[in-house]
Scaffold this motif. Structure first.
Motif, short mmCIF file in Angstrom:
data_model
loop_
_atom_site.label_atom_id
_atom_site.label_comp_id
_atom_site.label_asym_id
_atom_site.label_seq_id
_atom_site.Cartn_x
_atom_site.Cartn_y
_atom_site.Cartn_z
N ILE A 18 19.33 -42.43 -5.38
CA ILE A 18 19.79 -43.74 -5.40
C ILE A 18 21.19 -43.54 -4.21
O ILE A 18 21.85 -42.63 -4.16
CB ILE A 18 20.43 -44.02 -6.60
CG1 ILE A 18 21.43 -43.32 -7.26
CG2 ILE A 18 19.06 -44.12 -7.44
CD1 ILE A 18 21.88 -43.74 -8.54
N SER A 19 21.56 -44.94 -3.81
CA SER A 19 22.61 -44.73 -2.80
C SER A 19 23.23 -46.16 -3.08
O SER A 19 22.94 -47.34 -2.27
CB SER A 19 22.35 -44.47 -1.48
OG SER A 19 23.36 -44.48 -0.68
N SER A 20 24.13 -46.57 -4.20
CA SER A 20 24.75 -47.84 -4.57
C SER A 20 25.84 -47.97 -3.93
O SER A 20 26.81 -47.01 -4.06
CB SER A 20 24.62 -47.77 -5.97
OG SER A 20 25.31 -48.93 -6.49
N ALA A 21 26.11 -49.02 -3.13
CA ALA A 21 27.41 -49.49 -2.43
C ALA A 21 27.78 -48.20 -1.44
O ALA A 21 28.89 -48.06 -1.49
CB ALA A 21 28.49 -49.88 -3.60
N VAL A 22 27.14 -47.85 -0.80
CA VAL A 22 27.09 -46.75 0.28
C VAL A 22 26.82 -47.22 1.69
O VAL A 22 27.55 -47.08 2.55
CB VAL A 22 26.37 -45.60 0.04
CG1 VAL A 22 26.82 -44.38 1.23
CG2 VAL A 22 27.10 -44.99 -1.43
N LEU A 23 25.73 -47.60 1.83
CA LEU A 23 25.09 -47.89 3.32
C LEU A 23 26.07 -48.82 4.07
O LEU A 23 26.09 -49.02 5.34
CB LEU A 23 23.71 -48.35 3.22
CG LEU A 23 22.74 -47.08 2.79
CD1 LEU A 23 21.41 -47.70 2.59
CD2 LEU A 23 22.98 -46.13 3.66
N HIS A 24 26.47 -49.92 3.32
CA HIS A 24 27.39 -50.75 3.95
C HIS A 24 28.65 -50.23 4.81
O HIS A 24 29.25 -50.94 5.57
CB HIS A 24 27.95 -52.12 3.20
CG HIS A 24 28.68 -51.73 2.01
ND1 HIS A 24 28.23 -51.14 1.00
CD2 HIS A 24 30.01 -51.97 1.88
CE1 HIS A 24 29.36 -50.81 0.12
NE2 HIS A 24 30.49 -51.54 0.49
#
Length: 106
Positions: free
Chosen positions: A70-76
């Motif tokens: 999971i990768s929440s609120a990271v890619l932005h």
């Protein structure tokens, strides 16, 4: 399972309390210390060494290691399109074939 950009563990309570082997990476060393403490409290058998300071585009894990990431609120936070693509490619590198990548969290 791997939480890329785990922060202090905001997305890990369910996994830690339900017997998953949990790993995490975050560029912030203070966040890594916080998630290690959370892991110790919720899942004493989950090694705190599973959590490490690392950038999302340079994960210190082997190829094909995880069933779920999971990768929440990271890619932005990507600096540009190339950085975004590098972070996504790195997530897929550490996932086993057929594994699940949830880039928005759950």
């Amino acid at each position: 399972m791997l939480d890329i950009g785990c922060g202090g563990g905001r997305n890990l309570h369910y996994f830690l309390q339900n017997g998953f082997e949990v790993f995490g990476a975050d560029h912030n060393t203070d966040a890594v210390l916080a998630v290690q403490s959370l892991s110790s409290a919720l899942a004493p058998n989950n090694p705190t060494t599973n959590f490490t300071a690392a950038a999302a585009d340079d994960l210190p894990f082997a190829d094909n290691e995880f069933d779920l990431a999971i990768s929440s609120a990271v890619l932005h936070f990507a600096k540009d399109e190339a950085h975004f693509e590098a972070m996504v490619a790195e997530a897929f590198r550490v996932l086993k074939p057929g594994a699940i990548f949830c880039p928005a969290g759950i």
